[in-house]
Structure formats: C-alpha cells, structure tokens
Design a protein around this motif. Structure first.
Motif, mmCIF file in Angstrom:
data_model
loop_
_atom_site.group_PDB
_atom_site.id
_atom_site.type_symbol
_atom_site.label_atom_id
_atom_site.label_comp_id
_atom_site.label_asym_id
_atom_site.label_seq_id
_atom_site.Cartn_x
_atom_site.Cartn_y
_atom_site.Cartn_z
ATOM 1 N N VAL A 79 28.715 10.858 -12.182
ATOM 2 C CA VAL A 79 29.404 12.060 -12.478
ATOM 3 C C VAL A 79 30.773 12.010 -13.342
ATOM 4 C CG1 VAL A 79 28.290 13.319 -10.359
ATOM 5 C CG2 VAL A 79 30.649 11.998 -10.219
ATOM 6 N N GLY A 80 30.964 10.837 -13.628
ATOM 7 C CA GLY A 80 32.266 10.638 -14.606
ATOM 8 C C GLY A 80 31.884 11.160 -16.053
ATOM 9 N N ASP A 81 33.001 10.500 -16.929
ATOM 10 C CA ASP A 81 32.698 10.885 -18.362
ATOM 11 C C ASP A 81 32.497 9.731 -19.277
ATOM 12 O OD1 ASP A 81 35.463 10.421 -18.104
ATOM 13 O OD2 ASP A 81 35.948 12.129 -18.762
ATOM 14 N N ALA A 82 32.064 8.757 -18.506
ATOM 15 C CA ALA A 82 32.111 7.395 -19.512
ATOM 16 C C ALA A 82 30.727 6.861 -18.855
ATOM 17 C CB ALA A 82 33.305 6.658 -19.002
ATOM 18 N N THR A 83 30.191 6.008 -19.875
ATOM 19 C CA THR A 83 28.824 5.459 -19.534
ATOM 20 C C THR A 83 29.294 4.228 -18.764
ATOM 21 O OG1 THR A 83 27.700 6.552 -21.538
ATOM 22 C CG2 THR A 83 27.048 4.272 -20.483
ATOM 23 N N ALA A 84 28.475 4.005 -17.707
ATOM 24 C CA ALA A 84 28.716 2.664 -16.821
ATOM 25 C C ALA A 84 27.484 1.507 -17.171
ATOM 26 C CB ALA A 84 28.445 3.028 -15.314
ATOM 27 N N THR A 85 27.869 0.418 -17.583
ATOM 28 C CA THR A 85 26.969 -0.452 -17.975
ATOM 29 C C THR A 85 27.020 -1.462 -16.892
ATOM 30 O OG1 THR A 85 28.515 -1.756 -19.255
ATOM 31 C CG2 THR A 85 26.972 -0.283 -20.451
ATOM 32 N N GLY A 86 25.839 -2.342 -16.500
ATOM 33 C CA GLY A 86 25.822 -3.365 -15.630
ATOM 34 C C GLY A 86 25.792 -2.760 -14.340
ATOM 35 N N VAL A 87 25.368 -1.708 -13.996
ATOM 36 C CA VAL A 87 25.565 -0.917 -12.562
ATOM 37 C C VAL A 87 24.472 -1.815 -11.630
ATOM 38 C CG1 VAL A 87 25.282 0.985 -11.255
ATOM 39 C CG2 VAL A 87 26.240 1.166 -13.666
ATOM 40 N N THR A 88 25.180 -2.527 -10.600
ATOM 41 C CA THR A 88 24.683 -2.895 -9.676
ATOM 42 C C THR A 88 24.967 -2.698 -8.152
ATOM 43 O OG1 THR A 88 24.136 -4.923 -11.118
ATOM 44 C CG2 THR A 88 23.986 -5.432 -8.809
ATOM 45 N N VAL A 89 24.152 -2.362 -7.264
ATOM 46 C CA VAL A 89 24.277 -2.239 -5.829
ATOM 47 C C VAL A 89 24.149 -3.417 -5.179
ATOM 48 C CG1 VAL A 89 23.736 -0.717 -3.792
ATOM 49 C CG2 VAL A 89 24.016 0.278 -6.066
ATOM 50 N N SER A 90 25.264 -3.783 -4.306
ATOM 51 C CA SER A 90 24.676 -4.968 -3.176
ATOM 52 C C SER A 90 24.159 -4.548 -2.232
ATOM 53 C CB SER A 90 26.261 -5.335 -2.631
ATOM 54 O OG SER A 90 25.923 -6.158 -1.550
ATOM 55 N N ARG A 91 23.101 -5.461 -2.210
ATOM 56 C CA ARG A 91 21.942 -5.414 -1.322
ATOM 57 C C ARG A 91 22.056 -6.005 0.125
ATOM 58 N NH1 ARG A 91 17.737 -3.772 -4.066
ATOM 59 N NH2 ARG A 91 17.494 -4.424 -6.411
ATOM 60 N N GLU A 92 23.292 -6.445 0.496
ATOM 61 C CA GLU A 92 23.672 -6.905 1.604
ATOM 62 C C GLU A 92 23.629 -5.922 2.647
ATOM 63 O OE1 GLU A 92 27.628 -9.140 3.565
ATOM 64 O OE2 GLU A 92 27.256 -9.466 1.492
ATOM 65 N N GLY A 93 23.002 -6.160 3.771
ATOM 66 C CA GLY A 93 22.847 -5.478 4.865
ATOM 67 C C GLY A 93 21.744 -4.090 4.667
ATOM 68 N N LEU A 94 21.081 -4.331 3.607
ATOM 69 C CA LEU A 94 20.183 -2.809 3.217
ATOM 70 C C LEU A 94 18.759 -3.339 3.157
ATOM 71 C CD1 LEU A 94 22.490 -1.501 0.399
ATOM 72 C CD2 LEU A 94 22.545 -0.763 3.001
ATOM 73 N N SER A 95 18.199 -3.980 4.073
ATOM 74 C CA SER A 95 16.949 -4.107 4.353
ATOM 75 C C SER A 95 16.081 -3.209 4.038
ATOM 76 C CB SER A 95 16.446 -5.180 5.345
ATOM 77 O OG SER A 95 16.826 -4.195 6.575
ATOM 78 N N LEU A 96 16.379 -1.730 4.507
ATOM 79 C CA LEU A 96 15.299 -0.717 4.451
ATOM 80 C C LEU A 96 15.557 0.199 3.190
ATOM 81 C CD1 LEU A 96 15.364 0.297 8.101
ATOM 82 C CD2 LEU A 96 13.828 -1.030 6.806
ATOM 83 N N VAL A 97 16.410 -0.563 2.255
ATOM 84 C CA VAL A 97 16.622 0.318 0.954
ATOM 85 C C VAL A 97 15.760 -0.289 -0.023
ATOM 86 C CG1 VAL A 97 18.408 1.324 -0.539
ATOM 87 C CG2 VAL A 97 18.869 1.076 1.999
ATOM 88 N N THR A 98 14.980 0.590 -0.784
ATOM 89 C CA THR A 98 14.421 -0.065 -1.960
ATOM 90 C C THR A 98 14.625 0.586 -3.391
ATOM 91 O OG1 THR A 98 12.446 1.333 -1.715
ATOM 92 C CG2 THR A 98 12.300 -0.647 -0.355
#
Length: 153
Positions: A79-98
C-alpha cells in the motif's frame, strides 16, 4: 576676558548634544542589525529543516498490509508508493501457511495471494515477517483475524 557671543556657545552645545545622540543611535542601529541577522539565520535554518523534511517525505516508501480475501485466502499488499523488489516472507513457525512470497516484486497496490490453512489446535500466525530489498531486518506485518461465519457486519 571675552567669551564670544552667546549664539556660538549655544551652537557648540547643540552640536555636542547631537554628537552624543548620534553615538547612541549608532549603537542602537548596530544592535538592531545584529538582531535582524540572527533572525535571518533562524529563518534560514527553519527553511532548510522544512525543505529536508519535505524531501524526506517525498521519498517513495514501501508499506505492506495483510488483507483477508475469502475463506482461507489472504494477500500481502503493497500500500506504499514505491515498488518493492525481493519481497520475501519468513517461513519460520508458519507450517500451515502456503504460497508465501519468495523474492517477488510488488508494485504499489499490487498483492501476492497466500493461504493460511486451519487445523484443529493449530495456532494462526498473528504477524508475517517481511523483508525486501533495502529492508535488512524482518518487518512485522499484522495478520487480521478471519471473519467468523454467520456474523453480519
């Protein structure tokens, strides 16, 4: 002894009084000029600070939110006004998230869909830890609760 004529003495006295008054006025004008210069310096400093703040505010920024889409589907939206590159979400502790983003690019208002699966007794995540180019430390983004079925808002 002849002291001269009185109008000459009056003229000398008036001249000395005018000289004393001129010296006082010169001191006052110097103080006034110093105060004016100090005021200009303060105004210039404030102007420079405002210009720097405006320049900092004008720098495009990346900002993320997590939105509930439907049932188990969510999205990570820029929702910002700049393009985000290399966006990565940490998977640590998120076994039920795909489907979490890994090294993706999100333009302003772009989103990446993912699912939060539900299992009996499993805890839903309350936040995602997001990184992108230029953001070295993980940035927590709150995950909204899924609306309950049968409730009307």
């Amino acid at each position: 002894m002849d002291w001269g004529d009185p109008p000459t003495w009056v003229a000398i006295a008036v001249s000395l009084a005018a000289l004393a008054y001129a010296r006082l006025a010169r001191g006052d004008s110097r103080r006034s000029a110093d105060i004016a210069q100090a005021s200009l310096n303060i105004q210039q400093t404030e102007f420079d600070e405002r210009r720097a703040a405006a320049a900092a505010a004008a720098v495009p920024k990346v900002k993320f939110v997590v939105e509930h889409v439907h049932k188990l589907r969510y999205c990570l939206r820029n929702v910002g006004d700049a393009t985000a590159t290399g966006v990565t979400v940490s998977r640590e502790g998120l076994s039920l998230v795909t489907g979490l983003p890994e090294n993706v690019t999100l333009a302003p208002e772009a989103a990446h869909d993912f699912k939060i699966l539900e299992a009996w007794g499993a805890q839903r995540p309350t936040a995602l830890l997001v990184r992108w180019d230029g953001q070295d430390e993980p940035y927590p983004v709150r995950v909204p609760p899924r609306p309950r079925r049968g409730l009307t808002l």
